[in-house]
Design a protein around this motif. Structure first.
Motif, PDB file in Angstrom:
ATOM      1  N   THR A 322       0.835  -1.205   0.000  1.00 12.86           N
ATOM      2  CA  THR A 322       0.000   0.000   0.000  1.00 12.86           C
ATOM      3  C   THR A 322       0.868   1.252   0.000  1.00 12.86           C
ATOM      4  O   THR A 322       0.579   2.225  -0.701  1.00 12.86           O
ATOM      5  N   LEU A 323       1.936   1.203   0.792  1.00 12.74           N
ATOM      6  CA  LEU A 323       2.834   2.363   0.833  1.00 12.74           C
ATOM      7  C   LEU A 323       3.501   2.561  -0.527  1.00 12.74           C
ATOM      8  O   LEU A 323       3.673   3.690  -0.979  1.00 12.74           O
ATOM      9  N   ASN A 324       3.823   1.450  -1.192  1.00 13.81           N
ATOM     10  CA  ASN A 324       4.409   1.561  -2.529  1.00 13.81           C
ATOM     11  C   ASN A 324       3.437   2.167  -3.529  1.00 13.81           C
ATOM     12  O   ASN A 324       3.848   2.747  -4.524  1.00 13.81           O
ATOM     13  N   ARG A 325       2.158   2.008  -3.260  1.00 12.60           N
ATOM     14  CA  ARG A 325       1.161   2.602  -4.166  1.00 12.60           C
ATOM     15  C   ARG A 325       0.921   4.082  -3.851  1.00 12.60           C
ATOM     16  O   ARG A 325      -0.022   4.679  -4.365  1.00 12.60           O
ATOM     17  N   GLY A 326       1.719   4.645  -2.967  1.00 10.85           N
ATOM     18  CA  GLY A 326       1.635   6.087  -2.735  1.00 10.85           C
ATOM     19  C   GLY A 326       0.829   6.489  -1.517  1.00 10.85           C
ATOM     20  O   GLY A 326       0.603   7.681  -1.290  1.00 10.85           O
ATOM     21  N   ALA A 327       0.409   5.524  -0.710  1.00 11.94           N
ATOM     22  CA  ALA A 327      -0.418   5.868   0.447  1.00 11.94           C
ATOM     23  C   ALA A 327       0.305   6.808   1.411  1.00 11.94           C
ATOM     24  O   ALA A 327      -0.305   7.690   2.013  1.00 11.94           O
ATOM     25  N   GLY A 328       1.630   6.623   1.508  1.00  9.24           N
ATOM     26  CA  GLY A 328       2.406   7.467   2.416  1.00  9.24           C
ATOM     27  C   GLY A 328       2.333   8.932   2.005  1.00  9.24           C
ATOM     28  O   GLY A 328       2.097   9.814   2.824  1.00  9.24           O
ATOM     29  N   ARG A 329       2.475   9.144   0.701  1.00 15.89           N
ATOM     30  CA  ARG A 329       2.443  10.518   0.208  1.00 15.89           C
ATOM     31  C   ARG A 329       1.061  11.137   0.441  1.00 15.89           C
ATOM     32  O   ARG A 329       0.926  12.260   0.874  1.00 15.89           O
ATOM     33  N   TYR A 330      -0.007  10.328   0.157  1.00 20.10           N
ATOM     34  CA  TYR A 330      -1.364  10.830   0.366  1.00 20.10           C
ATOM     35  C   TYR A 330      -1.630  11.109   1.845  1.00 20.10           C
ATOM     36  O   TYR A 330      -2.325  12.054   2.194  1.00 20.10           O
ATOM     37  N   LEU A 331      -1.044  10.257   2.676  1.00 23.46           N
ATOM     38  CA  LEU A 331      -1.222  10.469   4.112  1.00 23.46           C
ATOM     39  C   LEU A 331      -0.608  11.795   4.532  1.00 23.46           C
ATOM     40  O   LEU A 331      -1.201  12.565   5.297  1.00 23.46           O
ATOM     41  N   ILE A 332       0.584  12.071   3.983  1.00 22.56           N
ATOM     42  CA  ILE A 332       1.231  13.344   4.319  1.00 22.56           C
ATOM     43  C   ILE A 332       0.374  14.507   3.821  1.00 22.56           C
ATOM     44  O   ILE A 332       0.160  15.487   4.540  1.00 22.56           O
ATOM     45  N   ASN A 333      -0.187  14.379   2.602  1.00 26.62           N
ATOM     46  CA  ASN A 333      -1.116  15.417   2.132  1.00 26.62           C
ATOM     47  C   ASN A 333      -2.222  15.638   3.149  1.00 26.62           C
ATOM     48  O   ASN A 333      -2.547  16.767   3.525  1.00 26.62           O
ATOM     49  N   SER A 334      -2.833  14.534   3.610  1.00 28.05           N
ATOM     50  CA  SER A 334      -3.944  14.623   4.547  1.00 28.05           C
ATOM     51  C   SER A 334      -3.546  15.327   5.826  1.00 28.05           C
ATOM     52  O   SER A 334      -4.281  16.164   6.341  1.00 28.05           O
ATOM     53  N   ILE A 335      -2.365  14.968   6.334  1.00 27.69           N
ATOM     54  CA  ILE A 335      -1.933  15.575   7.597  1.00 27.69           C
ATOM     55  C   ILE A 335      -1.704  17.072   7.398  1.00 27.69           C
ATOM     56  O   ILE A 335      -2.072  17.883   8.247  1.00 27.69           O
ATOM     57  N   ILE A 336      -1.120  17.431   6.254  1.00 33.09           N
ATOM     58  CA  ILE A 336      -0.923  18.864   5.977  1.00 33.09           C
ATOM     59  C   ILE A 336      -2.281  19.579   5.920  1.00 33.09           C
ATOM     60  O   ILE A 336      -2.476  20.622   6.529  1.00 33.09           O
ATOM     61  N   TYR A 337      -3.235  18.975   5.191  1.00 31.44           N
ATOM     62  CA  TYR A 337      -4.576  19.575   5.110  1.00 31.44           C
ATOM     63  C   TYR A 337      -5.196  19.729   6.491  1.00 31.44           C
ATOM     64  O   TYR A 337      -5.729  20.771   6.841  1.00 31.44           O
ATOM     65  N   ALA A 338      -5.141  18.628   7.258  1.00 29.04           N
ATOM     66  CA  ALA A 338      -5.813  18.623   8.562  1.00 29.04           C
ATOM     67  C   ALA A 338      -5.164  19.637   9.492  1.00 29.04           C
ATOM     68  O   ALA A 338      -5.840  20.390  10.185  1.00 29.04           O
ATOM     69  N   PHE A 339      -3.831  19.668   9.459  1.00 26.70           N
ATOM     70  CA  PHE A 339      -3.138  20.575  10.361  1.00 26.70           C
ATOM     71  C   PHE A 339      -3.406  22.029   9.975  1.00 26.70           C
ATOM     72  O   PHE A 339      -3.712  22.863  10.822  1.00 26.70           O
ATOM     73  N   SER A 340      -3.327  22.336   8.679  1.00 25.27           N
ATOM     74  CA  SER A 340      -3.539  23.743   8.314  1.00 25.27           C
ATOM     75  C   SER A 340      -4.989  24.157   8.515  1.00 25.27           C
ATOM     76  O   SER A 340      -5.259  25.286   8.940  1.00 25.27           O
ATOM     77  N   ALA A 341      -5.942  23.235   8.256  1.00 20.41           N
ATOM     78  CA  ALA A 341      -7.339  23.575   8.532  1.00 20.41           C
ATOM     79  C   ALA A 341      -7.533  23.797  10.029  1.00 20.41           C
ATOM     80  O   ALA A 341      -8.280  24.681  10.446  1.00 20.41           O
ATOM     81  N   ALA A 342      -6.845  23.000  10.845  1.00 19.68           N
ATOM     82  CA  ALA A 342      -6.997  23.131  12.292  1.00 19.68           C
ATOM     83  C   ALA A 342      -6.437  24.464  12.773  1.00 19.68           C
ATOM     84  O   ALA A 342      -7.065  25.165  13.566  1.00 19.68           O
ATOM     85  N   VAL A 343      -5.250  24.828  12.270  1.00 21.15           N
ATOM     86  CA  VAL A 343      -4.640  26.089  12.705  1.00 21.15           C
ATOM     87  C   VAL A 343      -5.471  27.282  12.217  1.00 21.15           C
ATOM     88  O   VAL A 343      -5.880  28.141  12.995  1.00 21.15           O
ATOM     89  N   PHE A 344      -5.768  27.270  10.913  1.00 16.66           N
ATOM     90  CA  PHE A 344      -6.502  28.407  10.359  1.00 16.66           C
ATOM     91  C   PHE A 344      -7.935  28.456  10.902  1.00 16.66           C
ATOM     92  O   PHE A 344      -8.417  29.504  11.322  1.00 16.66           O
ATOM     93  N   GLY A 345      -8.603  27.306  10.893  1.00 17.49           N
ATOM     94  CA  GLY A 345      -9.993  27.255  11.345  1.00 17.49           C
ATOM     95  C   GLY A 345     -10.133  27.672  12.801  1.00 17.49           C
ATOM     96  O   GLY A 345     -11.009  28.466  13.143  1.00 17.49           O
ATOM     97  N   THR A 346      -9.248  27.167  13.648  1.00 15.61           N
ATOM     98  CA  THR A 346      -9.329  27.509  15.069  1.00 15.61           C
ATOM     99  C   THR A 346      -9.087  29.005  15.273  1.00 15.61           C
ATOM    100  O   THR A 346      -9.817  29.655  16.026  1.00 15.61           O
ATOM    101  N   SER A 347      -8.082  29.547  14.576  1.00 11.10           N
ATOM    102  CA  SER A 347      -7.805  30.983  14.733  1.00 11.10           C
ATOM    103  C   SER A 347      -8.995  31.812  14.262  1.00 11.10           C
ATOM    104  O   SER A 347      -9.440  32.732  14.962  1.00 11.10           O
ATOM    105  N   LEU A 348      -9.501  31.473  13.089  1.00  9.65           N
ATOM    106  CA  LEU A 348     -10.613  32.251  12.542  1.00  9.65           C
ATOM    107  C   LEU A 348     -11.841  32.141  13.459  1.00  9.65           C
ATOM    108  O   LEU A 348     -12.492  33.140  13.768  1.00  9.65           O
ATOM    109  N   ALA A 349     -12.125  30.924  13.911  1.00 11.61           N
ATOM    110  CA  ALA A 349     -13.298  30.731  14.767  1.00 11.61           C
ATOM    111  C   ALA A 349     -13.127  31.480  16.085  1.00 11.61           C
ATOM    112  O   ALA A 349     -14.089  32.019  16.627  1.00 11.61           O
ATOM    113  N   PHE A 350     -11.891  31.538  16.590  1.00  9.58           N
ATOM    114  CA  PHE A 350     -11.682  32.260  17.843  1.00  9.58           C
ATOM    115  C   PHE A 350     -11.899  33.760  17.653  1.00  9.58           C
ATOM    116  O   PHE A 350     -12.668  34.385  18.382  1.00  9.58           O
TER     117      PHE A 350
END
Lengths: 527, 255
Positions: A322-350
């Motif tokens: 699965t990792l050879n099929r690129g899951a690792g890269r997609y996972l990193i994309n997801s973490i970047i998305y989740a982290f930036s949405a969390a930082v930006f969303g939390t700041s904006l909501a506050f």
């Protein structure tokens, strides 16, 4: 210029900036979706037999699934809140576990267990599996009943014991008390839960896409039209239809603001020790626990065994593949998305909730309403409207647009959480500060933020966890934007790479569990 | 005595509803002035205008002869104490007092010294490292008062500071307030709806009704010559009824 005019303009400026943000990232995209509707697309959608079948399927599956979800949610909530059951923390933790994985994973779990080649199907030699109506219902219940459970729990927890005591003194038996006091107390909650769950299910495409077979729903039809055939015009017609239940849910929610928690509770309800109630509670919650854990266990079996049931040897081969099929890269994309949405969303909501709760005015009220509207927009509708509005612009196809769409999609709940927390703080803190020569901004950082830091961390996890597992808005925007890992589940399953789909589901669960657990530990340590 | 504050023709309205109607009065230096009236009479609005949290629609406020109407709350040299304390709940007692001193550019040692002094004055030495939620209501209000007095303001505004306290604490806090005023020589403006409190504490009482001043005078003068029916019924009759019920109770006990 007086001090008053100056102070007014600073806060108004911030409010206007937030307002402009919502204009460009909520209102205009939605309007542009409406703009895509033509008389031909209206006619072609409404006259097609596909549409009327999908409409019927959507309404029937959603209605049945909603009722089942509410029943399970209510019974689970009642048994945990009102009986002297043991291991309540364990039960309630496992009940909400499904909220940490994508809806599509639940359907995939059902496929893995009861599908044509499912573990249970093969074990018992059953035929064909559960594709279609009941598959959609079962999959939808799996991810939506925890929401009903949470809503019922919070209301049951704050039910006032005094009316019950008064009734007890008058000699009214328990069942009559439940029917006469608790049920009327829950009436508004029933309505709110019904609309929340109904909206959630009817706008989800993950479950019916995975397990629906020939039973197509509106959300799948919209997904096929907009993502599959790039027919935005027909997609918009269905998108607008899917807005209706969401808008009703939204109106129900803002027109019924008090749901009991805010009232004055003189005494909380006691737990019953009734033997029958206890046994029933253990059996019921045990069954729920089993149902929640079975797909997760089946994922583990699929991932870590060479080929179930032929070869049950432990292996890491599937993970490697699965990792050879690129899951690792997609996972990193997801973490970047989740982290930036969390930082930006939390700041904006506050910032936004600070403006609306502690610097009240007409602008604040408008901003408050706009902030809540994101609650009324289903992810797939938001996704489609972003495609229509932003394609051709610089942010289209970038990481940024996904982080933004997630921040907007999940904005309302964390916003409300902070709004309520800030409203509860002493209204004179800033005034005292000013009289002592301390600027508002310093009071915010030195006094307000330390007081609401646990809400802030909850907001952060909410954005993170939901962005990690969402498949709705992102499926319209990625590609061209880098794909998040949640979208791989469907793709792997379609390529019959079942082990990889299971592994991805487990990965998302693991990351979300770590995030939630980490924040819970930090909260314990610092409070 | 010299004039500390001069309030001239101040008015404030919200949506056609006049909360304050062209109010004018003076406050003497070192005076204890109570503003007495029922809720909704405009007394809290007046207080917020004095401290600079609200802008008056018309009128001017002078302090020591200087127009401060458009000066920020921080620069008015006034302190305010609220009914609900508004303490910084994440800070200990001593940090609550020190916080403003530090921000107002006092050195750390200096701030600590002043804070300790203040805690002595209000008798909270033993509680200095506690958090506000670990204190009684009376103690919390002492912290709020100490926090305000630490900056040595020459005018302190008190917005029903004792209303949230039980009767016994309220009476001991009254004496405490008087003592603090004597120690610091601060001018105090005390907003209350409690007739007894106003009469017990004040050099002068300003009685307000529907956004206007009914009477402003010493307690004795008000007793001798109430300005109108409102002062007679709302202030004096209420007070008499209270005293009468107490007297009855005393009689009952002695018999």
């Amino acid at each position: 210029m007086t001090i008053f005019q100056r102070r007014l303009s600073t806060s108004s400026l911030i409010k206007i900036i937030i307002g402009i943000f919502f204009l460009f990232f909520v209102i205009l995209p939605i309007l542009s979706m409406f703009g895509r509707i033509t008389s031909t697309s209206l006619a072609s959608v409404f006259t097609s037999s596909q549409f009327s079948k999908a409409l019927k399927n959507s309404l029937t599956t959603t209605f049945v699934a909603t009722l089942i979800s509410m029943t399970i949610g209510l019974v689970a909530a009642w048994s945990i809140e009102r009986t002297a059951m043991r291991y309540k923390a364990l039960f309630s933790t496992i009940i909400v576990l499904p909220m940490l994985i994508p809806s599509i994973s639940h359907a995939f779990g059902l496929v893995a267990l009861f599908g044509a080649n499912g573990i249970v199907t093969r074990f018992f030699g059953l035929a064909n599996g559960i594709y279609g109506f009941w598959g959609i219902v079962a999959g939808s219940v799996m991810y939506s009943f925890p929401v009903a459970y949470l809503m019922f729990t919070s209301i049951l927890h704050y039910e006032d014991a005094m009316p019950h005591k008064a009734a007890l003194v008058l000699g009214i038996p328990p069942l009559r008390r439940f029917v006469g006091i608790t049920l009327p107390y829950l009436r508004k909650t029933f309505i709110a839960v019904f609309f929340a769950v109904f909206t959630m299910i009817i706008t989800d495409y993950g479950v019916p896409l995975m397990i629906g077979g020939k039973t197509t729903t509106l959300s799948v039809l919209m997904y096929n039209k907009a993502v599959g055939m790039i027919d935005y015009s027909s997609g918009s017609v269905i998108g607008v239809l899917l807005l209706i239940p969401a808008i009703v849910a939204f109106l129900v929610d803002i027109l019924n603001p008090e749901k009991g928690e805010s009232g004055f509770v003189s005494e909380l309800m006691e737990s019953t020790n009734n033997r029958l109630a206890l046994v029933a509670s253990y059996v019921f919650n045990g069954a729920v626990l089993l149902a929640v854990l079975a797909p997760i266990v089946s994922f583990c079996i699929m991932v870590f065994q060479t080929k179930y049931p032929i070869n049950t040897e432990f292996t890491l081969y599937h993970i490697e593949k699965t990792l050879n099929r690129g899951a690792g890269r997609y996972l990193i994309n997801s973490i970047i998305y989740a982290f930036s949405a969390a930082v930006f969303g939390t700041s904006l909501a506050f910032v936004c909730s600070y403006m609306t709760s502690r610097m009240k005015g007409q602008l604040s009220y408008i901003l408050h309403l706009i902030s809540l509207t994101s609650m009324a927009i289903p992810g797939i509708v938001l996704g489609l409207s972003y495609v229509i509005f932003f394609s051709g612009t610089n942010i289209y196809g970038t990481l940024l647009i996904i982080a933004l769409v997630n921040s907007v999609h999940f904005f309302a709940s964390p916003y409300l959480m902070m709004y309520n927390a800030l409203e509860k703080l002493n209204p004179n803190l800033e005034a005292v500060g000013m009289s002592l020569g301390i600027k508002r901004i310093r009071i915010v950082f030195d006094v307000i933020i330390p007081k609401v830091k646990s809400s802030l961390s909850e907001m952060f996890t909410y954005f993170f966890v939901n962005s990690m597992m969402t498949i709705s808005a992102v499926s319209f925007l990625a590609p061209p934007a880098p794909k998040p890992v949640s979208l791989m589940i469907n793709q792997f399953e379609a390529q019959l790479l079942m082990e990889s789909a299971a592994f991805v589901s487990l990965l998302i669960l693991l990351i979300n569990l770590l995030t939630k657990g980490g924040f819970a530990l930090a909260k314990k340590k610092f409070n | 005595m010299t004039k500390k504050l001069e309030i001239s023709q101040v008015s404030k309205g919200y949506k056609e509803n006049d909360v304050l109607k062209l109010v004018s009065f003076d406050v003497e230096d070192g005076e204890f002035l109570s503003i007495l009236g029922p809720s909704g009479c405009g007394k809290t609005t007046l207080l917020r205008i004095l401290i600079g949290l609200l802008e008056p629609d018309t009128g001017q406020i002078f302090k020591d002869g200087i127009d401060i109407t458009n000066i920020s709350p921080a620069q008015r040299g006034m302190g305010i104490v609220f009914q609900n304390y508004a303490l910084f709940e994440n800070m200990t007692v001593i940090q609550n007092i020190e916080y403003a001193l530090r921000i107002n550019k006092k050195t750390k040692a200096n701030a600590r010294h002043t804070a300790k002094e203040m805690m002595n004055v209000v008798g909270l030495n033993e509680q200095k490292d506690r958090l506000p939620r670990q204190l009684s209501g009376g103690q919390q209000q002492r912290v709020a008062i100490a926090r305000t007095l630490a900056l040595k303001p020459d005018v302190v505004l008190l917005d029903e500071p004792l209303s949230a306290l039980d009767v016994a604490t309220r009476i001991s806090m009254r004496e405490e307030l008087k003592r603090l005023q004597d120690t610091f020589g601060t001018t105090m403006i005390y907003v209350t709806h409690d007739q007894e409190e106003a009469f017990a504490l004040s050099d002068r009482i300003m009685i307000m009704d529907e956004g206007a001043i009914s009477q402003i005078d010493t307690p004795i003068a008000i007793c001798k010559q109430p300005a109108n029916d409102y002062v007679q019924t709302f202030v004096l009759d209420n007070l008499k009824a209270k005293i009468a019920s107490l007297a009855q109770f005393d009689l009952g006990k002695s018999s």
